[in-house]
Design a protein around this motif. Structure first.
Motif, PDB file in Angstrom:
ATOM      1  N   GLY A   1      67.555  78.284 106.781  1.00  9.61           N
ATOM      2  CA  GLY A   1      68.906  77.695 106.655  1.00  9.61           C
ATOM      3  C   GLY A   1      69.868  78.465 105.965  1.00  9.61           C
ATOM      4  N   PHE A   2      69.764  79.496 105.380  1.00 18.05           N
ATOM      5  CA  PHE A   2      70.765  80.267 104.568  1.00 18.05           C
ATOM      6  C   PHE A   2      71.767  80.857 105.399  1.00 18.05           C
ATOM      7  CE2 PHE A   2      67.204  80.109 101.715  1.00 18.05           C
ATOM      8  CZ  PHE A   2      67.634  79.456 100.464  1.00 18.05           C
ATOM      9  N   ALA A   3      73.037  80.948 104.900  1.00 18.48           N
ATOM     10  CA  ALA A   3      74.023  81.488 105.835  1.00 18.48           C
ATOM     11  C   ALA A   3      74.249  82.954 105.828  1.00 18.48           C
ATOM     12  CB  ALA A   3      75.281  80.820 105.413  1.00 18.48           C
ATOM     13  N   SER A   4      73.443  83.483 104.861  1.00 17.00           N
ATOM     14  CA  SER A   4      73.473  85.041 104.665  1.00 17.00           C
ATOM     15  C   SER A   4      72.275  85.605 104.106  1.00 17.00           C
ATOM     16  CB  SER A   4      74.706  85.611 104.196  1.00 17.00           C
ATOM     17  OG  SER A   4      74.765  85.211 102.560  1.00 17.00           O
ATOM     18  N   VAL A   5      71.800  86.840 104.221  1.00 15.24           N
ATOM     19  CA  VAL A   5      70.784  87.225 103.520  1.00 15.24           C
ATOM     20  C   VAL A   5      71.067  87.481 102.136  1.00 15.24           C
ATOM     21  CG1 VAL A   5      69.209  89.375 103.241  1.00 15.24           C
ATOM     22  CG2 VAL A   5      69.798  88.718 105.708  1.00 15.24           C
ATOM     23  N   ARG A   6      72.180  87.687 101.713  1.00 15.50           N
ATOM     24  CA  ARG A   6      72.680  87.755 100.379  1.00 15.50           C
ATOM     25  C   ARG A   6      72.437  86.242  99.561  1.00 15.50           C
ATOM     26  NH1 ARG A   6      78.521  89.995  97.827  1.00 15.50           N
ATOM     27  NH2 ARG A   6      77.931  89.538  95.853  1.00 15.50           N
ATOM     28  N   GLN A   7      73.020  85.595 100.265  1.00 20.62           N
ATOM     29  CA  GLN A   7      72.880  84.179  99.661  1.00 20.62           C
ATOM     30  C   GLN A   7      71.094  83.847  99.586  1.00 20.62           C
ATOM     31  OE1 GLN A   7      73.206  80.488 102.352  1.00 20.62           O
ATOM     32  NE2 GLN A   7      74.829  79.870 101.090  1.00 20.62           N
ATOM     33  N   PHE A   8      70.641  84.196 100.307  1.00 24.52           N
ATOM     34  CA  PHE A   8      69.082  84.086 100.687  1.00 24.52           C
ATOM     35  C   PHE A   8      68.398  84.850  99.422  1.00 24.52           C
ATOM     36  CE2 PHE A   8      64.981  86.007 101.901  1.00 24.52           C
ATOM     37  CZ  PHE A   8      64.052  84.994 101.831  1.00 24.52           C
ATOM     38  N   ASN A   9      68.766  85.930  99.275  1.00 29.67           N
ATOM     39  CA  ASN A   9      68.331  86.785  98.169  1.00 29.67           C
ATOM     40  C   ASN A   9      68.722  86.007  96.517  1.00 29.67           C
ATOM     41  OD1 ASN A   9      66.627  88.585  99.698  1.00 29.67           O
ATOM     42  ND2 ASN A   9      68.650  89.900  99.839  1.00 29.67           N
ATOM     43  N   ASP A  10      69.859  85.605  96.602  1.00 32.04           N
ATOM     44  CA  ASP A  10      70.732  85.174  95.192  1.00 32.04           C
ATOM     45  C   ASP A  10      69.727  84.044  94.977  1.00 32.04           C
ATOM     46  OD1 ASP A  10      72.330  87.255  95.188  1.00 32.04           O
ATOM     47  OD2 ASP A  10      73.991  86.161  95.611  1.00 32.04           O
ATOM     48  N   THR A  11      69.373  83.056  96.002  1.00 35.19           N
ATOM     49  CA  THR A  11      68.704  81.920  95.629  1.00 35.19           C
ATOM     50  C   THR A  11      67.308  81.886  95.305  1.00 35.19           C
ATOM     51  OG1 THR A  11      70.432  80.632  97.183  1.00 35.19           O
ATOM     52  CG2 THR A  11      68.010  79.388  96.612  1.00 35.19           C
ATOM     53  N   MET A  12      66.831  83.012  95.761  1.00 36.46           N
ATOM     54  CA  MET A  12      65.233  83.245  95.407  1.00 36.46           C
ATOM     55  C   MET A  12      65.158  83.547  94.146  1.00 36.46           C
ATOM     56  SD  MET A  12      63.810  82.052  98.378  1.00 36.46           S
ATOM     57  CE  MET A  12      62.122  82.327  98.183  1.00 36.46           C
ATOM     58  N   ARG A  13      66.025  84.455  93.799  1.00 43.25           N
ATOM     59  CA  ARG A  13      65.847  84.865  92.525  1.00 43.25           C
ATOM     60  C   ARG A  13      66.291  84.126  91.427  1.00 43.25           C
ATOM     61  NH1 ARG A  13      68.055  90.098  94.769  1.00 43.25           N
ATOM     62  NH2 ARG A  13      70.185  89.315  94.470  1.00 43.25           N
ATOM     63  N   GLU A  14      67.254  83.071  91.747  1.00 42.22           N
ATOM     64  CA  GLU A  14      67.456  81.730  90.641  1.00 42.22           C
ATOM     65  C   GLU A  14      66.457  80.919  90.623  1.00 42.22           C
ATOM     66  OE1 GLU A  14      71.348  80.285  91.606  1.00 42.22           O
ATOM     67  OE2 GLU A  14      72.062  82.070  91.918  1.00 42.22           O
ATOM     68  N   VAL A  15      65.668  80.535  91.818  1.00 45.65           N
ATOM     69  CA  VAL A  15      64.869  79.565  91.703  1.00 45.65           C
ATOM     70  C   VAL A  15      63.445  80.184  91.540  1.00 45.65           C
ATOM     71  CG1 VAL A  15      63.461  77.965  93.239  1.00 45.65           C
ATOM     72  CG2 VAL A  15      65.928  78.218  93.460  1.00 45.65           C
ATOM     73  N   TYR A  16      63.028  81.322  91.741  1.00 43.87           N
ATOM     74  CA  TYR A  16      61.561  81.647  91.359  1.00 43.87           C
ATOM     75  C   TYR A  16      61.821  83.068  90.605  1.00 43.87           C
ATOM     76  CZ  TYR A  16      60.667  78.772  95.440  1.00 43.87           C
ATOM     77  OH  TYR A  16      60.467  77.641  96.258  1.00 43.87           O
ATOM     78  N   ALA A  17      62.892  83.481  90.399  1.00 42.57           N
ATOM     79  CA  ALA A  17      62.882  84.592  89.204  1.00 42.57           C
ATOM     80  C   ALA A  17      62.181  85.611  89.871  1.00 42.57           C
ATOM     81  CB  ALA A  17      62.323  84.372  87.856  1.00 42.57           C
ATOM     82  N   THR A  18      62.567  85.993  91.020  1.00 45.55           N
ATOM     83  CA  THR A  18      61.692  87.196  91.569  1.00 45.55           C
ATOM     84  C   THR A  18      62.544  87.235  93.181  1.00 45.55           C
ATOM     85  OG1 THR A  18      59.575  88.213  92.552  1.00 45.55           O
ATOM     86  CG2 THR A  18      60.032  86.045  93.082  1.00 45.55           C
ATOM     87  N   THR A  19      62.286  88.487  93.572  1.00 46.44           N
ATOM     88  CA  THR A  19      62.988  88.653  94.967  1.00 46.44           C
ATOM     89  C   THR A  19      61.711  88.388  96.049  1.00 46.44           C
ATOM     90  OG1 THR A  19      61.778  91.017  95.414  1.00 46.44           O
ATOM     91  CG2 THR A  19      63.931  90.589  94.021  1.00 46.44           C
ATOM     92  N   PRO A  20      62.252  88.075  97.234  1.00 49.52           N
ATOM     93  CA  PRO A  20      61.496  87.517  98.430  1.00 49.52           C
ATOM     94  C   PRO A  20      60.356  88.538  98.624  1.00 49.52           C
ATOM     95  CG  PRO A  20      63.620  87.296  98.988  1.00 49.52           C
ATOM     96  CD  PRO A  20      63.722  87.973  97.804  1.00 49.52           C
ATOM     97  N   SER A  21      60.725  89.855  98.631  1.00 48.60           N
ATOM     98  CA  SER A  21      59.533  90.917  98.819  1.00 48.60           C
ATOM     99  C   SER A  21      58.441  90.751  97.757  1.00 48.60           C
ATOM    100  CB  SER A  21      60.095  92.274  98.749  1.00 48.60           C
ATOM    101  OG  SER A  21      61.053  92.364  99.916  1.00 48.60           O
TER     102      SER A  21
END
Length: 467
Positions: free
Chosen positions: A158-178
């Motif tokens: 449901g993210f509007a962009s990959v950048r928004q997705f990456n930023d959110t995952m770093r903020e919530v889980y303190a790590t990158t998706p990879s």
């Protein structure tokens, strides 16, 4: 609960309160579920939040050890009939992702500003933040349990962009998706892009407290409509499968019966889960599909509150003792259930055969998705379900998670062909009302606000016939 009581729950790692509140530790910047096994922080370093979104909004990251985003939902949102409860149910169903805050507000009959204010006041986060937290959880599930490309996961969540997705995952889980995928438990990474349609995304659908799976599966087996549902296996090891009509496509789900749950050292049931596998034609439907399954199996209920109240009644006490944690099942598709409540099981199967949407790839006995109200209204406008299907198709009757239950009941009773018993069943199952007293049985007010659960106990004990 006041904050001192909440801290005692944290100190005793009480799983009964997982999902009812969250706590954060200011010295680490981490938020957790009450049952987190980590060392209990000092009281003056702890902050409490009603939702994960509120904790995230205050700058805290999710604990990697207890995974607070994977807890059962708060039972309050399913019980409450006010605008906050209705809004939380709609957000859980993915309305904000599909229609935005304006769409959420329109469904509730309030302005966007009013909805924002009420949610922020009550749960500590607005609709955008709540939807964002939900998207992050969906993304984590896809990252850790599938080999879908990261870019595809971003948009499927449901993210509007990959950048928004990456930023959110770093903020919530303190790590990158990879990095999150690399550190995922090996047992969780069982699905590949070449998986068969029956494999799907593996899920653990968490619940709190004891869960009487046998009674739920008995009901689903008795109700199963050919073509869209089936139940296989022996009692205690059954698998329920069904097709789903979802906003972006279709789905097939399989849920396994699970007997018993682990007990803590004190003998209490901290909770458990049902194992499920979900195959979707469009991964954007994951959040919606999961929420519908949670409503179907009543996984966000608070069995402790229900059993305490009903167990104090002389008539119900032995029934509650025999079946602690008995649930009041909902439905996967409210409109489908309403039609089935009117026409019955055999006629529903005939409607599926004649008007159901055929799956592109049938899976065993699952061949169709139940026909939409608009299709039924056009095909059989004068049939037993004609008036209901027309009202559902035209929006005269709404059965979505955010509808006002009293308004829906009044609209249903105004239709020809629906008696009070059918409407009570629709209110109980399709609208998830925990406190319905249908006409006929003696249902005293002392059983409130859990009369739907009380009737389930009577049915499970053979003292009341299920309708």
């Amino acid at each position: 609960m006041d904050e001192d009581t909440r801290y005692e729950a944290v100190r005793s790692r009480d799983g009964r309160f997982d999902g009812e509140f969250f706590f954060a530790v200011v010295t680490t910047g981490i938020y957790c579920r009450p049952s987190c096994p980590a060392v209990t922080p000092k009281r003056h370093n702890v902050r409490f939040f009603t939702t994960a979104a509120a904790a995230q909004g205050s700058g805290f990251r999710a604990c990697r050890r207890c995974r607070p985003d994977a807890v059962p939902g708060s039972a309050d949102w399913n019980v409450r009939a006010d605008v906050v409860g209705r809004a939380m149910r709609l957000i859980g169903d993915g309305v904000v992702d599909r229609e935005g805050v304006a769409g959420l507000a329109a469904r509730l009959g309030y302005s966007a500003r009013q909805v924002q204010r009420q949610l922020t006041t009550e749960v500590g986060a607005g609709p955008v933040a709540l939807a964002r937290a939900q998207r992050a959880h969906t993304a984590r599930v896809l990252v850790q349990t599938t080999d879908l490309p990261i870019t595809q996961i971003a948009f499927a969540s449901g993210f509007a962009s990959v950048r928004q997705f990456n930023d959110t995952m770093r903020e919530v889980y303190a790590t990158t998706p990879s990095e999150l995928r690399t550190t995922a438990p090996r047992a969780g990474r069982t699905v590949r892009r070449t998986a068969t349609p029956t494999a799907g995304i593996p899920l653990r659908l968490a619940h709190r407290g004891p869960y009487q799976a046998g009674a739920v599966f008995d009901l689903l087996e008795a109700e199963a409509v050919a073509g869209v549902e089936d139940v296989s296996g022996s009692r205690g090891r059954r698998t329920y499968r069904r097709t789903l009509r979802l906003p972006h496509g279709t789905g097939i789900v399989a849920v396994d019966e699970r007997t018993g749950a682990a007990r803590s050292a004190s003998g209490a049931h901290p909770g458990g889960w049902l194992d499920a596998r979900l195959h979707l034609t469009d991964h954007r439907d994951l959040t919606t599909a999961v929420q519908r399954l949670r409503r179907l199996f009543d996984l966000d209920a608070d069995p402790y509150a229900v059993d305490e109240r009903l167990g104090a009644d002389e008539r119900l006490a032995p029934l509650v003792a025999a079946r602690p944690g008995l649930r009041s099942p909902g439905v996967a598709d409210p409109e489908e259930f309403a039609v089935r409540a009117v026409v019955g099981r055999a006629e529903a199967a005939e409607l599926v055969r004649r008007y159901g949407k055929a799956l592109d790839a049938p899976c065993g006995s699952l061949t169709h998705v139940f026909p939409e109200p608009a299709v039924l209204a056009e095909a059989e406008p004068t049939g037993p379900s004609g008036a209901l299907a027309t009202a559902l198709a035209d929006g005269v009757v709404r059965l979505d998670p955010g509808v006002d239950r009293d308004d829906a009941q009044a609209a249903l009773l105004a239709l020809p062909g629906l008696d009070a018993c059918a409407v009570a069943a629709i209110r109980t199952r399709a609208l998830g009302d925990p406190d319905v007293a249908p006409p006929g049985p003696d249902v005293p007010d002392s059983w409130r606000p859990w009369r739907s659960y009380a009737l389930q106990h009577l049915r499970a004990a053979g003292e009341l016939e299920y309708r």
